[in-house]
Design a protein around this motif. Structure first.
Motif, PDB file in Angstrom:
ATOM      1  N   MET A   1       0.876  -1.211  -0.037  1.00 52.64           N
ATOM      2  CA  MET A   1       0.163   0.109  -0.124  1.00 52.64           C
ATOM      3  C   MET A   1       1.012   1.197  -0.033  1.00 52.64           C
ATOM      4  SD  MET A   1      -2.860   1.095   2.592  1.00 52.64           S
ATOM      5  CE  MET A   1      -4.308   1.675   1.832  1.00 52.64           C
ATOM      6  N   MET A   2       0.455   2.419  -0.788  1.00 54.16           N
ATOM      7  CA  MET A   2       1.322   3.540  -0.744  1.00 54.16           C
ATOM      8  C   MET A   2       1.050   4.385   0.372  1.00 54.16           C
ATOM      9  SD  MET A   2       1.396   6.106  -3.912  1.00 54.16           S
ATOM     10  CE  MET A   2       1.754   4.918  -5.099  1.00 54.16           C
ATOM     11  N   ASN A   3       2.031   5.088   0.569  1.00 56.74           N
ATOM     12  CA  ASN A   3       1.868   6.097   1.672  1.00 56.74           C
ATOM     13  C   ASN A   3       1.076   7.284   0.894  1.00 56.74           C
ATOM     14  OD1 ASN A   3       2.243   8.227   3.484  1.00 56.74           O
ATOM     15  ND2 ASN A   3       4.148   7.639   4.311  1.00 56.74           N
ATOM     16  N   ASP A   4      -0.123   7.795   1.497  1.00 59.14           N
ATOM     17  CA  ASP A   4      -0.765   8.800   0.965  1.00 59.14           C
ATOM     18  C   ASP A   4       0.091  10.250   0.883  1.00 59.14           C
ATOM     19  OD1 ASP A   4      -2.902   7.388   0.454  1.00 59.14           O
ATOM     20  OD2 ASP A   4      -4.070   7.984   2.145  1.00 59.14           O
ATOM     21  N   GLU A   5       0.852  10.290   1.859  1.00 62.30           N
ATOM     22  CA  GLU A   5       1.790  11.440   1.947  1.00 62.30           C
ATOM     23  C   GLU A   5       2.686  11.522   0.529  1.00 62.30           C
ATOM     24  OE1 GLU A   5       5.295  13.304   4.744  1.00 62.30           O
ATOM     25  OE2 GLU A   5       4.375  11.272   5.210  1.00 62.30           O
ATOM     26  N   TYR A   6       3.056  10.538  -0.077  1.00 63.11           N
ATOM     27  CA  TYR A   6       3.799  10.487  -1.171  1.00 63.11           C
ATOM     28  C   TYR A   6       3.099  10.331  -2.566  1.00 63.11           C
ATOM     29  CZ  TYR A   6       7.153  10.240   2.740  1.00 63.11           C
ATOM     30  OH  TYR A   6       7.888  10.726   3.830  1.00 63.11           O
ATOM     31  N   GLU A   7       1.885  10.324  -2.531  1.00 65.38           N
ATOM     32  CA  GLU A   7       1.219   9.811  -3.645  1.00 65.38           C
ATOM     33  C   GLU A   7       1.161  10.984  -4.665  1.00 65.38           C
ATOM     34  OE1 GLU A   7      -2.914   8.329  -4.341  1.00 65.38           O
ATOM     35  OE2 GLU A   7      -3.010   9.053  -2.280  1.00 65.38           O
ATOM     36  N   ILE A   8       1.647  11.997  -4.552  1.00 68.26           N
ATOM     37  CA  ILE A   8       1.995  13.159  -5.677  1.00 68.26           C
ATOM     38  C   ILE A   8       3.053  12.740  -6.234  1.00 68.26           C
ATOM     39  CG2 ILE A   8       3.204  14.789  -3.896  1.00 68.26           C
ATOM     40  CD1 ILE A   8       0.583  15.838  -6.916  1.00 68.26           C
ATOM     41  N   HIS A   9       4.486  12.152  -5.217  1.00 69.92           N
ATOM     42  CA  HIS A   9       5.458  11.738  -5.941  1.00 69.92           C
ATOM     43  C   HIS A   9       5.318  10.834  -7.159  1.00 69.92           C
ATOM     44  CE1 HIS A   9       6.431  13.791  -2.271  1.00 69.92           C
ATOM     45  NE2 HIS A   9       7.856  14.057  -2.623  1.00 69.92           N
ATOM     46  N   ALA A  11       2.633   9.796  -8.583  1.00 65.82           N
ATOM     47  CA  ALA A  11       1.852  10.211  -9.834  1.00 65.82           C
ATOM     48  C   ALA A  11       2.796  11.144 -10.763  1.00 65.82           C
ATOM     49  CB  ALA A  11       0.483  11.213  -9.460  1.00 65.82           C
ATOM     50  N   ALA A  12       3.680  11.542 -10.148  1.00 65.30           N
ATOM     51  CA  ALA A  12       4.724  12.626 -10.892  1.00 65.30           C
ATOM     52  C   ALA A  12       5.713  11.954 -11.646  1.00 65.30           C
ATOM     53  CB  ALA A  12       5.337  13.433  -9.877  1.00 65.30           C
ATOM     54  N   SER A  13       6.066  10.696 -11.033  1.00 68.24           N
ATOM     55  CA  SER A  13       7.274  10.018 -11.345  1.00 68.24           C
ATOM     56  C   SER A  13       6.750   9.246 -12.868  1.00 68.24           C
ATOM     57  CB  SER A  13       7.842   9.106 -10.361  1.00 68.24           C
ATOM     58  OG  SER A  13       6.772   8.073  -9.918  1.00 68.24           O
ATOM     59  N   VAL A  14       5.422   8.880 -12.771  1.00 68.02           N
ATOM     60  CA  VAL A  14       4.882   8.229 -13.956  1.00 68.02           C
ATOM     61  C   VAL A  14       4.412   8.961 -14.784  1.00 68.02           C
ATOM     62  CG1 VAL A  14       4.473   6.017 -12.555  1.00 68.02           C
ATOM     63  CG2 VAL A  14       2.914   7.462 -12.873  1.00 68.02           C
ATOM     64  N   GLY A  15       4.163  10.421 -14.841  1.00 73.42           N
ATOM     65  CA  GLY A  15       3.760  11.356 -15.652  1.00 73.42           C
ATOM     66  C   GLY A  15       2.154  11.280 -15.681  1.00 73.42           C
ATOM     67  N   SER A  16       1.557  11.018 -14.605  1.00 76.67           N
ATOM     68  CA  SER A  16       0.170  11.162 -14.536  1.00 76.67           C
ATOM     69  C   SER A  16      -0.510  12.590 -14.133  1.00 76.67           C
ATOM     70  CB  SER A  16      -0.527  10.118 -13.488  1.00 76.67           C
ATOM     71  OG  SER A  16      -1.901   9.999 -13.685  1.00 76.67           O
ATOM     72  N   LEU A  17      -0.618  13.344 -15.457  1.00 74.07           N
ATOM     73  CA  LEU A  17      -1.058  14.535 -15.164  1.00 74.07           C
ATOM     74  C   LEU A  17      -2.603  14.692 -14.583  1.00 74.07           C
ATOM     75  CD1 LEU A  17      -0.639  17.620 -15.836  1.00 74.07           C
ATOM     76  CD2 LEU A  17      -1.708  17.312 -17.884  1.00 74.07           C
ATOM     77  N   GLU A  18      -3.244  13.496 -15.048  1.00 71.75           N
ATOM     78  CA  GLU A  18      -4.720  13.617 -14.362  1.00 71.75           C
ATOM     79  C   GLU A  18      -4.632  13.329 -12.991  1.00 71.75           C
ATOM     80  OE1 GLU A  18      -8.294  10.470 -15.131  1.00 71.75           O
ATOM     81  OE2 GLU A  18      -7.828  11.573 -16.923  1.00 71.75           O
ATOM     82  N   ARG A  19      -3.821  12.543 -12.540  1.00 67.04           N
ATOM     83  CA  ARG A  19      -3.650  12.080 -10.943  1.00 67.04           C
ATOM     84  C   ARG A  19      -3.027  13.186 -10.249  1.00 67.04           C
ATOM     85  NH1 ARG A  19      -6.120  10.393  -6.994  1.00 67.04           N
ATOM     86  NH2 ARG A  19      -4.969   9.630  -5.415  1.00 67.04           N
ATOM     87  N   CYS A  20      -2.188  13.690 -10.900  1.00 63.33           N
ATOM     88  CA  CYS A  20      -1.556  15.043 -10.110  1.00 63.33           C
ATOM     89  C   CYS A  20      -2.446  16.048 -10.024  1.00 63.33           C
ATOM     90  CB  CYS A  20      -0.286  15.455 -11.040  1.00 63.33           C
ATOM     91  SG  CYS A  20       1.032  14.671 -10.631  1.00 63.33           S
ATOM     92  N   VAL A  21      -3.615  16.417 -11.057  1.00 63.34           N
ATOM     93  CA  VAL A  21      -4.394  17.338 -10.956  1.00 63.34           C
ATOM     94  C   VAL A  21      -5.529  16.909  -9.884  1.00 63.34           C
ATOM     95  CG1 VAL A  21      -6.305  18.597 -12.007  1.00 63.34           C
ATOM     96  CG2 VAL A  21      -4.329  18.312 -13.324  1.00 63.34           C
ATOM     97  N   ALA A  22      -5.695  15.891  -9.625  1.00 64.86           N
ATOM     98  CA  ALA A  22      -6.746  15.426  -8.878  1.00 64.86           C
ATOM     99  C   ALA A  22      -6.179  15.578  -7.430  1.00 64.86           C
ATOM    100  CB  ALA A  22      -7.146  13.887  -8.971  1.00 64.86           C
ATOM    101  N   LEU A  23      -4.713  15.268  -7.281  1.00 65.42           N
ATOM    102  CA  LEU A  23      -4.460  15.319  -5.528  1.00 65.42           C
ATOM    103  C   LEU A  23      -4.214  16.839  -5.458  1.00 65.42           C
ATOM    104  CD1 LEU A  23      -1.611  12.475  -6.346  1.00 65.42           C
ATOM    105  CD2 LEU A  23      -3.277  12.401  -4.549  1.00 65.42           C
ATOM    106  N   LEU A  24      -3.847  17.457  -6.347  1.00 62.73           N
ATOM    107  CA  LEU A  24      -3.670  19.088  -6.186  1.00 62.73           C
ATOM    108  C   LEU A  24      -5.089  19.643  -5.633  1.00 62.73           C
ATOM    109  CD1 LEU A  24      -0.955  19.677  -8.736  1.00 62.73           C
ATOM    110  CD2 LEU A  24      -0.692  19.536  -6.090  1.00 62.73           C
ATOM    111  N   ALA A  25      -6.260  19.182  -5.981  1.00 65.57           N
ATOM    112  CA  ALA A  25      -7.473  19.387  -5.800  1.00 65.57           C
ATOM    113  C   ALA A  25      -7.985  19.295  -4.439  1.00 65.57           C
ATOM    114  CB  ALA A  25      -8.533  19.014  -7.190  1.00 65.57           C
ATOM    115  N   ALA A  26      -7.212  18.495  -3.827  1.00 64.81           N
ATOM    116  CA  ALA A  26      -7.547  18.073  -2.368  1.00 64.81           C
ATOM    117  C   ALA A  26      -7.516  19.097  -1.366  1.00 64.81           C
ATOM    118  CB  ALA A  26      -6.627  16.718  -1.958  1.00 64.81           C
ATOM    119  N   ASP A  27      -8.180  18.961  -0.361  1.00 63.63           N
ATOM    120  CA  ASP A  27      -8.046  20.046   0.642  1.00 63.63           C
ATOM    121  C   ASP A  27      -7.551  19.304   1.859  1.00 63.63           C
ATOM    122  OD1 ASP A  27      -8.321  22.404   2.033  1.00 63.63           O
ATOM    123  OD2 ASP A  27     -10.464  21.906   2.567  1.00 63.63           O
TER     124      ASP A  27
END
Length: 80
Positions: A1-9, A11-27
């Motif tokens: 299981m991935m550490n949620d704290e590093y999910e943006i890392h 997503a960025a490492s695989v080039g998932s723009l859609e996932r990065c956008v979704a993560l950055l929309a979190a509060d």
């Protein structure tokens, strides 16, 4: 299981723009410059692996949350 704290890392490492956008929309959103367990940022991974659209997204997002002057690419540095 991935550490949620590093999910943006991840997503960025695989080039998932859609996932990065979704993560950055979190509060609250993750910080693109926050270090992972290795001391590397999400922007670092995107740059290293040449995921340019992700780099640009993370740079734009980071500039909205940084106090002080914006970070700039070194003169002459181009993304391929």
């Amino acid at each position: 299981m991935m550490n949620d704290e590093y999910e943006i890392h991840a997503a960025a490492s695989v080039g998932s723009l859609e996932r990065c956008v979704a993560l950055l929309a979190a509060d609250p959103p993750p910080s693109p410059n926050a270090p992972d367990a290795e001391g590397r940022s999400a922007i670092f991974y995107a740059q290293l692996l040449q995921h340019i659209s992700v780099v640009e997204l993370l740079e734009r997002r980071d500039h909205h949350h940084v106090v002080g002057p914006p970070h700039r690419r070194p003169e002459g540095r181009r993304w391929h």
